[in-house]
Design a protein around this motif. Structure first.
Motif, PDB file in Angstrom:
ATOM      1  N   ASN A  30       0.472  -1.347  -0.435  1.00  0.00           N
ATOM      2  CA  ASN A  30       0.062  -0.333  -0.123  1.00  0.00           C
ATOM      3  C   ASN A  30       1.415   0.946  -0.308  1.00  0.00           C
ATOM      4  N   ASN A  31       1.897   1.298  -0.838  1.00  0.00           N
ATOM      5  CA  ASN A  31       2.538   2.416  -1.426  1.00  0.00           C
ATOM      6  C   ASN A  31       3.393   2.701   0.351  1.00  0.00           C
ATOM      7  N   LEU A  32       3.287   1.842   1.761  1.00  0.00           N
ATOM      8  CA  LEU A  32       4.430   2.542   2.184  1.00  0.00           C
ATOM      9  C   LEU A  32       5.802   2.164   2.266  1.00  0.00           C
ATOM     10  N   PHE A  33       6.264   1.592   1.570  1.00  0.00           N
ATOM     11  CA  PHE A  33       7.977   2.250   1.207  1.00  0.00           C
ATOM     12  C   PHE A  33       8.044   3.505   0.632  1.00  0.00           C
ATOM     13  N   ILE A  34       7.179   4.577   0.496  1.00  0.00           N
ATOM     14  CA  ILE A  34       7.319   6.113   0.203  1.00  0.00           C
ATOM     15  C   ILE A  34       7.648   7.042   0.821  1.00  0.00           C
ATOM     16  N   TYR A  35       7.249   6.458   2.431  1.00  0.00           N
ATOM     17  CA  TYR A  35       7.405   7.040   3.385  1.00  0.00           C
ATOM     18  C   TYR A  35       8.573   7.017   3.582  1.00  0.00           C
ATOM     19  N   LEU A  36       9.188   5.424   3.681  1.00  0.00           N
ATOM     20  CA  LEU A  36      10.234   5.268   3.306  1.00  0.00           C
ATOM     21  C   LEU A  36      11.004   5.710   3.183  1.00  0.00           C
ATOM     22  N   ILE A  37      11.693   6.230   1.702  1.00  0.00           N
ATOM     23  CA  ILE A  37      12.212   6.530   1.219  1.00  0.00           C
ATOM     24  C   ILE A  37      12.482   8.675   1.121  1.00  0.00           C
ATOM     25  N   ARG A  38      11.228   9.512   1.499  1.00  0.00           N
ATOM     26  CA  ARG A  38      10.984  10.220   1.998  1.00  0.00           C
ATOM     27  C   ARG A  38      11.760  10.570   3.104  1.00  0.00           C
ATOM     28  N   THR A  39      11.672   9.937   4.305  1.00  0.00           N
ATOM     29  CA  THR A  39      11.727  10.309   5.363  1.00  0.00           C
ATOM     30  C   THR A  39      13.470   9.930   5.390  1.00  0.00           C
ATOM     31  N   VAL A  40      14.330   9.039   4.800  1.00  0.00           N
ATOM     32  CA  VAL A  40      15.320   8.731   4.743  1.00  0.00           C
ATOM     33  C   VAL A  40      16.483   9.961   3.842  1.00  0.00           C
ATOM     34  N   GLU A  41      15.481  10.374   2.756  1.00  0.00           N
ATOM     35  CA  GLU A  41      16.517  11.044   2.481  1.00  0.00           C
ATOM     36  C   GLU A  41      15.598  12.772   2.260  1.00  0.00           C
ATOM     37  N   GLN A  42      15.551  12.920   4.230  1.00  0.00           N
ATOM     38  CA  GLN A  42      14.976  13.879   4.417  1.00  0.00           C
ATOM     39  C   GLN A  42      14.700  13.739   5.890  1.00  0.00           C
ATOM     40  N   PRO A  43      15.566  13.415   6.289  1.00  0.00           N
ATOM     41  CA  PRO A  43      15.235  12.751   8.053  1.00  0.00           C
ATOM     42  C   PRO A  43      14.738  14.361   8.646  1.00  0.00           C
ATOM     43  N   GLY A  44      13.698  14.106   9.902  1.00  0.00           N
ATOM     44  CA  GLY A  44      13.359  15.581  11.251  1.00  0.00           C
ATOM     45  C   GLY A  44      12.587  16.399   9.961  1.00  0.00           C
ATOM     46  N   ASP A  79       9.664  18.470  18.570  1.00  0.00           N
ATOM     47  CA  ASP A  79      10.146  18.761  18.010  1.00  0.00           C
ATOM     48  C   ASP A  79      11.061  19.974  19.596  1.00  0.00           C
ATOM     49  N   GLN A  80      12.257  20.442  19.038  1.00  0.00           N
ATOM     50  CA  GLN A  80      12.983  20.847  20.790  1.00  0.00           C
ATOM     51  C   GLN A  80      12.863  22.476  20.650  1.00  0.00           C
ATOM     52  N   GLN A  81      11.953  23.118  19.639  1.00  0.00           N
ATOM     53  CA  GLN A  81      11.636  24.155  19.891  1.00  0.00           C
ATOM     54  C   GLN A  81      10.026  24.117  20.285  1.00  0.00           C
ATOM     55  N   ASN A  82       9.630  23.644  19.328  1.00  0.00           N
ATOM     56  CA  ASN A  82       7.922  23.050  19.643  1.00  0.00           C
ATOM     57  C   ASN A  82       6.999  22.416  19.999  1.00  0.00           C
ATOM     58  N   LEU A  83       6.678  22.141  21.560  1.00  0.00           N
ATOM     59  CA  LEU A  83       6.895  20.454  21.763  1.00  0.00           C
ATOM     60  C   LEU A  83       5.288  20.037  21.237  1.00  0.00           C
ATOM     61  N   LYS A  84       4.753  20.769  20.741  1.00  0.00           N
ATOM     62  CA  LYS A  84       3.421  20.174  19.513  1.00  0.00           C
ATOM     63  C   LYS A  84       3.597  19.880  18.731  1.00  0.00           C
ATOM     64  N   ILE A  85       4.889  19.383  18.002  1.00  0.00           N
ATOM     65  CA  ILE A  85       4.827  19.263  16.566  1.00  0.00           C
ATOM     66  C   ILE A  85       5.929  18.154  16.695  1.00  0.00           C
ATOM     67  N   LYS A  86       6.353  17.051  15.615  1.00  0.00           N
ATOM     68  CA  LYS A  86       6.448  15.633  15.915  1.00  0.00           C
ATOM     69  C   LYS A  86       7.126  15.522  15.089  1.00  0.00           C
ATOM     70  N   ARG A  87       8.734  15.185  14.733  1.00  0.00           N
ATOM     71  CA  ARG A  87       8.894  15.153  13.898  1.00  0.00           C
ATOM     72  C   ARG A  87       9.596  13.725  12.918  1.00  0.00           C
ATOM     73  N   VAL A  88       9.396  13.369  12.316  1.00  0.00           N
ATOM     74  CA  VAL A  88       9.667  11.844  12.143  1.00  0.00           C
ATOM     75  C   VAL A  88      10.841  11.908  11.212  1.00  0.00           C
ATOM     76  N   PHE A  89      11.660  10.529  11.994  1.00  0.00           N
ATOM     77  CA  PHE A  89      13.192   9.806  11.735  1.00  0.00           C
ATOM     78  C   PHE A  89      13.168   9.286  11.205  1.00  0.00           C
ATOM     79  N   PRO A  90      14.150   8.247  10.844  1.00  0.00           N
ATOM     80  CA  PRO A  90      13.677   6.722  10.419  1.00  0.00           C
ATOM     81  C   PRO A  90      14.914   6.367  10.937  1.00  0.00           C
ATOM     82  N   THR A  91      14.450   4.732  11.383  1.00  0.00           N
ATOM     83  CA  THR A  91      15.489   3.878  12.562  1.00  0.00           C
ATOM     84  C   THR A  91      16.564   3.363  11.478  1.00  0.00           C
ATOM     85  N   THR A  92      17.124   2.544  12.239  1.00  0.00           N
ATOM     86  CA  THR A  92      18.451   2.123  11.020  1.00  0.00           C
ATOM     87  C   THR A  92      17.564   1.354  10.588  1.00  0.00           C
TER      88      THR A  92
END
Length: 133
Positions: A30-44, A79-92
């Motif tokens: 269901n195209n979940l792999f696209i999320y990984l590509i974008r997140t690895v290429e643009q972490p945070g 997010d370090q400045q705004n705790l309401k914001i969640k940032r997305v990072f890839p795992t190992t």
């Protein structure tokens, strides 16, 4: 004019069908792999940025990210400045899978565009950039 849209749709469905079958064993159909590509290429990216980059509504994107967190591919950090914001990072796990995902994306592009010259590919890219998506 409908032929253009139908051709784009057919190409999209074809790629989605193959990708869903290819990545199903990893839980990334269901195209979940696209999320990984974008997140690895643009972490945070924050969740809204990720949704916008994928052109998916934010609610669907958030649910999908939660699923990928449970599968061990992504992690959310405040997010370090705004705790309401969640940032997305890839795992190992996601980073290790990225070369396979990138290769798949490259192979799909090569197959789809194989009959176009470099000039035609550049023209197509410019024309697609003009679409209202």
């Amino acid at each position: 004019m409908f032929k253009i849209i139908r051709t784009i749709g057919a190409a999209t469905r074809s790629i989605q069908t193959v990708s869903n079958e290819t990545f199903k064993p990893l839980g990334l159909n269901n195209n979940l792999f696209i999320y990984l590509i974008r997140t690895v290429e643009q972490p945070g990216m924050f969740l809204g940025e990720l949704a916008d980059s994928l052109q998916i509504d934010r609610t669907t994107s958030f649910r999908t990210v939660q699923k990928l967190v449970k599968l061990g591919y992504l992690e959310l950090k405040n997010d370090q400045q705004n705790l309401k914001i969640k940032r997305v990072f890839p795992t190992t796990k996601a980073k290790e899978l990225y070369p396979q995902l990138h290769d798949y994306e490259q192979q799909s592009s090569d197959v789809l565009l194989k009959n176009l010259s470099t000039t035609e590919r550049n023209q197509l890219a410019k024309l697609l950039d003009k679409l209202n998506i």
